[in-house]
Design an enzyme around this catalytic site. Structure first.
Site, PDB file in Angstrom:
ATOM      1  N   PRO A  58       0.852  -1.205   0.000  1.00 21.80           N
ATOM      2  CA  PRO A  58       0.000   0.000   0.000  1.00 21.80           C
ATOM      3  C   PRO A  58       0.877   1.240   0.000  1.00 21.80           C
ATOM      4  O   PRO A  58       1.792   1.365   0.814  1.00 21.80           O
ATOM      5  CB  PRO A  58      -0.778  -0.130   1.325  1.00 21.80           C
ATOM      6  CG  PRO A  58       0.073  -0.996   2.199  1.00 21.80           C
ATOM      7  CD  PRO A  58       0.820  -1.926   1.278  1.00 21.80           C
ATOM      8  N   CYS A 115       3.136   3.611   9.000  1.00 23.93           N
ATOM      9  CA  CYS A 115       3.346   4.882   8.317  1.00 23.93           C
ATOM     10  C   CYS A 115       3.902   5.922   9.288  1.00 23.93           C
ATOM     11  O   CYS A 115       3.333   6.134  10.368  1.00 23.93           O
ATOM     12  CB  CYS A 115       2.038   5.386   7.718  1.00 23.93           C
ATOM     13  SG  CYS A 115       2.206   6.932   6.800  1.00 23.93           S
ATOM     14  N   GLY A 139      13.044  -2.581   1.007  1.00 20.52           N
ATOM     15  CA  GLY A 139      14.341  -2.687   0.361  1.00 20.52           C
ATOM     16  C   GLY A 139      14.505  -3.807  -0.645  1.00 20.52           C
ATOM     17  O   GLY A 139      15.602  -3.989  -1.171  1.00 20.52           O
ATOM     18  N   GLY A 176       7.274  -2.559  -2.864  1.00 16.97           N
ATOM     19  CA  GLY A 176       6.614  -1.266  -2.970  1.00 16.97           C
ATOM     20  C   GLY A 176       7.136  -0.469  -4.141  1.00 16.97           C
ATOM     21  O   GLY A 176       6.688  -0.622  -5.277  1.00 16.97           O
TER      22      GLY A 176
END
Length: 341
Positions: free
Chosen positions: A26, A109, A222, A242
């Site tokens: 996300p 987050c 990573g 991501g």
């Protein structure tokens, strides 16, 4: 009551087909429904996640605008942000009505906005509250509830914090944790810096997984490409990409064969563009909503810079139609063919 379902929705896949072996993270402002539809044209098996959507927004805003998605996106998980158990429970109940396959709680987050709202990564400091939140969410929905977290925040000691956090939350019945294997520095680093500067600690996450074989532990953070993703599956139950998946989306075309051992041929870039264009045309959706997520489609290919420039500069113009997008991709394919000859 949850909004009535539209005909575009279908029942989610059975739990036996929902796999965390590979997922796309996300990402706020990136993984909206248009991005997810595009990604789905490249991989049928990856689990896709929404952007984080705050529970308050679901309850007080336009839930249909926030939660609606296309049935073609399955399997797709909703990530919620919040720290009020009752609000998260109600948002989860509403979300189930839209047909999601999973509800995920954001405990990772690091932005200022989530800190001021007492959710996201700062919840690593409040495992009791996280446990209450996920308990309420599980009571409100039949969907699986998962947690995405960091290994710690600020001056916490990850080797102490992460195992204790996971054990306390797992006691509620949560069995799947996605762990971004970095600390989050809430004071001193920007959200962007928090994605790259704190060092990765895969070994810690691997030890947590080895010590808890009854849990599903997914590695995030990573991972640069699919070769590295495959290598990490020796130690983890799944991997989540991501930025690598977003900035170089064509790597997703190899996911089904490489990570799920499916024998179907990967979809070509041109096939994916045509599918997106046809979908936009059929739904009368402005093509720029998709185009902004396609800048990296030809990453590493001859003409990639011209592709990025054209679709970024012209994507919102009056002549940027679905047919125009297909023409841009056909031009790129011709350039690539010429370079290969």
């Amino acid at each position: 009551m949850p909004p009535a379902l539209t005909q575009s929705h279908v029942a989610p896949p059975s739990s036996s087909t929902l796999s965390h072996r590979f997922s796309v993270a996300p990402m706020i402002d990136w993984t909206d429904r248009y991005c997810r539809f595009f990604h789905r044209q490249l991989t049928g098996r990856a689990l896709l996640y929404t952007e984080m959507i705050v529970a308050d927004a679901v309850l007080n805003g336009d839930a249909r605008h926030l939660l609606d998605f296309d049935a073609a996106e399955h399997p797709v998980a909703l990530q919620l942000g919040g720290s009020d158990p009752d609000k998260l429970a109600e948002a989860s109940r509403i979300a189930e009505g839209f047909g999601y396959d999973e509800i995920n709680l954001n405990v990772g987050c690091p932005s200022d906005r989530v800190q001021s709202g007492r959710f996201g990564a700062c919840l690593m400091q409040e495992p009791d509250l996280v446990a209450r939140c996920v308990s309420a969410m599980q009571a409100a929905t039949s969907l699986p509830v998962t947690v995405k977290c960091r290994i710690g925040v600020d001056h916490q000691i990850p080797k102490d914090v992460l195992p204790a956090f996971i054990d306390q939350v797992a006691a509620t019945g949560v069995t799947t944790f996605i762990v971004h294997a970095r600390m989050a520095w809430l004071d001193g680093l920007s959200p962007k810096e928090n994605r790259t500067i704190p060092p990765l600690d895969y070994d810690l996450v691997a030890q947590v997984r080895a010590d808890r074989p009854h849990l599903t532990i997914i590695l995030n953070g990573g991972i640069a490409d699919l070769d590295e993703a495959v290598a990490q599956l020796d130690r983890f139950d799944g991997v989540m990409l991501g930025r690598a998946a977003y900035e170089r989306p064509f790597i997703l075309s190899s996911v089904d064969g490489l990570l799920f051992e499916e024998g179907t041929a990967p979809r070509s870039r041109l096939d994916a563009v045509r599918a997106v264009a046809e979908h936009a045309d059929r739904n009368d959706t402005p093509i720029w909503r998709y185009v902004r997520h396609m800048l990296g489609l030809y990453h590493g290919q001859k003409g990639a810079r011209a592709w990025r420039r054209r679709i970024s500069e012209e994507g919102r113009s009056d002549h940027a139609t679905p047919a125009w997008l297909i023409e841009q991709a056909e031009d790129m394919e011709a350039v690539m063919a010429e370079a290969a000859s």
